[in-house]
Write a protein that holds these residues in place. Structure first.
Motif, PDB file in Angstrom:
ATOM      1  N   THR A 148     -21.872  14.934  -4.698  1.00 38.61           N
ATOM      2  CA  THR A 148     -23.064  14.332  -4.097  1.00 38.61           C
ATOM      3  C   THR A 148     -24.297  15.055  -4.613  1.00 38.61           C
ATOM      4  OG1 THR A 148     -22.899  15.773  -2.140  1.00 38.61           O
ATOM      5  CG2 THR A 148     -21.849  13.602  -2.012  1.00 38.61           C
ATOM      6  N   TYR A 149     -25.393  14.308  -4.773  1.00 34.37           N
ATOM      7  CA  TYR A 149     -26.617  14.850  -5.352  1.00 34.37           C
ATOM      8  C   TYR A 149     -27.840  14.392  -4.568  1.00 34.37           C
ATOM      9  CZ  TYR A 149     -23.628  15.480  -9.463  1.00 34.37           C
ATOM     10  OH  TYR A 149     -22.613  15.821 -10.311  1.00 34.37           O
ATOM     11  N   ARG A 150     -28.765  15.301  -4.350  1.00 38.03           N
ATOM     12  CA  ARG A 150     -30.083  14.969  -3.825  1.00 38.03           C
ATOM     13  C   ARG A 150     -31.116  15.452  -4.832  1.00 38.03           C
ATOM     14  NH1 ARG A 150     -29.761  17.211   0.759  1.00 38.03           N
ATOM     15  NH2 ARG A 150     -31.017  19.091   0.502  1.00 38.03           N
ATOM     16  N   ALA A 151     -31.962  14.556  -5.278  1.00 40.61           N
ATOM     17  CA  ALA A 151     -32.898  14.848  -6.358  1.00 40.61           C
ATOM     18  C   ALA A 151     -34.075  15.697  -5.906  1.00 40.61           C
ATOM     19  CB  ALA A 151     -33.410  13.548  -6.966  1.00 40.61           C
ATOM     20  N   VAL A 152     -34.621  16.449  -6.836  1.00 40.85           N
ATOM     21  CA  VAL A 152     -35.913  17.099  -6.639  1.00 40.85           C
ATOM     22  C   VAL A 152     -36.946  15.992  -6.440  1.00 40.85           C
ATOM     23  CG1 VAL A 152     -37.709  18.470  -7.793  1.00 40.85           C
ATOM     24  CG2 VAL A 152     -35.297  19.116  -8.002  1.00 40.85           C
ATOM     25  N   SER A 153     -37.924  16.207  -5.576  1.00 40.30           N
ATOM     26  CA  SER A 153     -38.955  15.208  -5.327  1.00 40.30           C
ATOM     27  C   SER A 153     -39.601  14.765  -6.641  1.00 40.30           C
ATOM     28  CB  SER A 153     -40.025  15.783  -4.390  1.00 40.30           C
ATOM     29  OG  SER A 153     -41.033  14.824  -4.141  1.00 40.30           O
ATOM     30  N   GLY A 154     -39.635  13.473  -6.854  1.00 42.12           N
ATOM     31  CA  GLY A 154     -40.230  12.926  -8.077  1.00 42.12           C
ATOM     32  C   GLY A 154     -39.287  12.837  -9.248  1.00 42.12           C
ATOM     33  N   TRP A 220     -25.271  22.102 -17.134  1.00 43.79           N
ATOM     34  CA  TRP A 220     -25.409  23.028 -16.007  1.00 43.79           C
ATOM     35  C   TRP A 220     -26.876  23.364 -15.770  1.00 43.79           C
ATOM     36  CZ3 TRP A 220     -27.180  27.709 -14.392  1.00 43.79           C
ATOM     37  CH2 TRP A 220     -26.558  28.300 -13.274  1.00 43.79           C
ATOM     38  N   PHE A 221     -27.621  23.603 -16.847  1.00 47.35           N
ATOM     39  CA  PHE A 221     -29.025  23.975 -16.742  1.00 47.35           C
ATOM     40  C   PHE A 221     -29.909  22.757 -16.445  1.00 47.35           C
ATOM     41  CE2 PHE A 221     -27.053  27.270 -19.298  1.00 47.35           C
ATOM     42  CZ  PHE A 221     -27.523  28.425 -18.696  1.00 47.35           C
ATOM     43  N   LYS A 222     -29.601  21.632 -17.086  1.00 49.09           N
ATOM     44  CA  LYS A 222     -30.395  20.429 -16.873  1.00 49.09           C
ATOM     45  C   LYS A 222     -30.309  19.960 -15.426  1.00 49.09           C
ATOM     46  CE  LYS A 222     -32.946  16.953 -18.208  1.00 49.09           C
ATOM     47  NZ  LYS A 222     -34.365  17.170 -18.600  1.00 49.09           N
ATOM     48  N   LEU A 223     -29.118  20.035 -14.840  1.00 48.69           N
ATOM     49  CA  LEU A 223     -28.938  19.608 -13.459  1.00 48.69           C
ATOM     50  C   LEU A 223     -29.844  20.390 -12.524  1.00 48.69           C
ATOM     51  CD1 LEU A 223     -27.405  17.934 -11.344  1.00 48.69           C
ATOM     52  CD2 LEU A 223     -25.660  19.732 -11.313  1.00 48.69           C
ATOM     53  N   ARG A 224     -30.049  21.651 -12.789  1.00 46.99           N
ATOM     54  CA  ARG A 224     -30.853  22.498 -11.921  1.00 46.99           C
ATOM     55  C   ARG A 224     -32.349  22.250 -12.058  1.00 46.99           C
ATOM     56  NH1 ARG A 224     -26.080  23.522 -12.108  1.00 46.99           N
ATOM     57  NH2 ARG A 224     -24.995  24.729 -10.529  1.00 46.99           N
ATOM     58  N   GLU A 225     -32.735  21.428 -13.006  1.00 40.99           N
ATOM     59  CA  GLU A 225     -34.114  20.965 -13.096  1.00 40.99           C
ATOM     60  C   GLU A 225     -34.339  19.695 -12.277  1.00 40.99           C
ATOM     61  OE1 GLU A 225     -35.028  20.327 -17.166  1.00 40.99           O
ATOM     62  OE2 GLU A 225     -34.455  22.343 -17.811  1.00 40.99           O
ATOM     63  N   LEU A 226     -33.258  18.949 -12.031  1.00 48.55           N
ATOM     64  CA  LEU A 226     -33.382  17.615 -11.453  1.00 48.55           C
ATOM     65  C   LEU A 226     -32.866  17.496 -10.030  1.00 48.55           C
ATOM     66  CD1 LEU A 226     -32.182  15.567 -14.556  1.00 48.55           C
ATOM     67  CD2 LEU A 226     -34.533  16.106 -13.912  1.00 48.55           C
ATOM     68  N   ALA A 227     -31.899  18.329  -9.639  1.00 52.42           N
ATOM     69  CA  ALA A 227     -31.272  18.213  -8.321  1.00 52.42           C
ATOM     70  C   ALA A 227     -31.613  19.422  -7.459  1.00 52.42           C
ATOM     71  CB  ALA A 227     -29.765  18.075  -8.452  1.00 52.42           C
ATOM     72  N   GLN A 228     -32.087  19.180  -6.240  1.00 49.69           N
ATOM     73  CA  GLN A 228     -32.356  20.290  -5.329  1.00 49.69           C
ATOM     74  C   GLN A 228     -31.113  20.682  -4.549  1.00 49.69           C
ATOM     75  OE1 GLN A 228     -34.426  19.535  -1.559  1.00 49.69           O
ATOM     76  NE2 GLN A 228     -34.989  17.525  -2.359  1.00 49.69           N
ATOM     77  N   HIS A 229     -30.111  19.781  -4.506  1.00 47.16           N
ATOM     78  CA  HIS A 229     -28.873  20.093  -3.796  1.00 47.16           C
ATOM     79  C   HIS A 229     -27.760  19.233  -4.359  1.00 47.16           C
ATOM     80  CE1 HIS A 229     -26.225  21.241  -0.466  1.00 47.16           C
ATOM     81  NE2 HIS A 229     -25.866  19.970  -0.400  1.00 47.16           N
TER      82      HIS A 229
END
Length: 240
Positions: A148-154, A220-229
């Motif tokens: 499950t993924y929740r995106a960074v705002s925007g 791994w790194f790209k996901l941490r730019e886009l997903a807050q959780h």
């Protein structure tokens, strides 16, 4: 069974964060989000997991799409014990007059959370999950990763695009993949279910992912730019 559980089980709670690695899952090209799916995560009451599994396997006589259900059981990861993914067709309705779940069934669960989502046609879903005629023999010992993924705002559109990128088949041995998008329910935006036809294929893919991440590049790194959780859970199929 899954259709009536949200009306009678205890008040939904969010699962605990998963200890899984969180590398980018395998993904196929984005599919048209034409159909509605009900995603139901549940945690069995202490000592009641076997009984709850038995109940969840029972077909719902009032299901809008009989037999269109995938039930997975937790193996390693988040706090839930089962996730049921039910296809509801092009639209979904909630009937407040529907009879409640009997107490003896309701009390098998500790908590649940459920979400209505949009996704591909059932034919595509079944094929990707190894449930159609061509995939049944290959997927007999399949391993599933539910994320499950929740995106960074925007960044929701960018995250959706990222999750839809096709993997490198030389490194990722995934045999099927489906992305479902939140409509109503939990706080996540997307749930991705990835199928591997064997534990060996899953292990190979994980090993390759770790090697890529060690180089300082990759999903791994790209996901941490886009997903807050996000949460990843390894699961096995118990029905059908």
């Amino acid at each position: 069974m899954l259709a009536c559980l949200p009306l009678a089980f205890a008040q939904a709670q969010s699962p605990s964060p998963s200890p899984a690695s969180g590398s980018k899952p395998a993904a196929a090209a984005p599919s048209a989000q034409t159909d509605v799916y009900h995603v139901h995560f549940s945690k069995a009451a202490a000592g009641k997991a076997a009984q709850q599994e038995k109940e969840l396997k029972k077909p719902d006589p009032e299901a809008p799409m009989p037999g269109h259900v995938l039930l997975l059981r937790h193996q390693d990861g988040a706090a839930w014990d089962f996730v049921g993914i039910e296809h509801l067709g092009a639209k979904a309705t909630v009937d407040p007059a529907r009879p409640p779940v009997p107490p003896e069934v309701r009390n098998l669960g500790d908590w649940h959370n459920d979400t209505y989502t949009s996704g591909p046609s059932w034919a595509e879903f079944a094929k990707e999950m190894g449930m159609d005629e061509s995939g049944k023999s290959k997927a007999a010992n399949a391993v599933y990763v539910v994320s499950t993924y929740r995106a960074v705002s925007g960044q929701r559109d960018a995250l959706q695009k990222f999750l839809g990128e096709a993997p490198d088949p030389a490194n990722d041995k995934a045999a099927g993949n489906v992305t479902l998008q939140h409509l109503e329910g939990a706080e996540w935006n997307f749930v991705v279910i990835t199928r591997y036809d064997s534990w060996a294929d899953f292990a190979t893919s994980e090993s390759n992912s770790v090697a890529e991440t060690a180089k300082g590049t990759g999903g791994w790194f790209k996901l941490r730019e886009l997903a807050q959780h996000h949460e990843d859970t390894i699961a096995v199929r118990v029905s059908p």
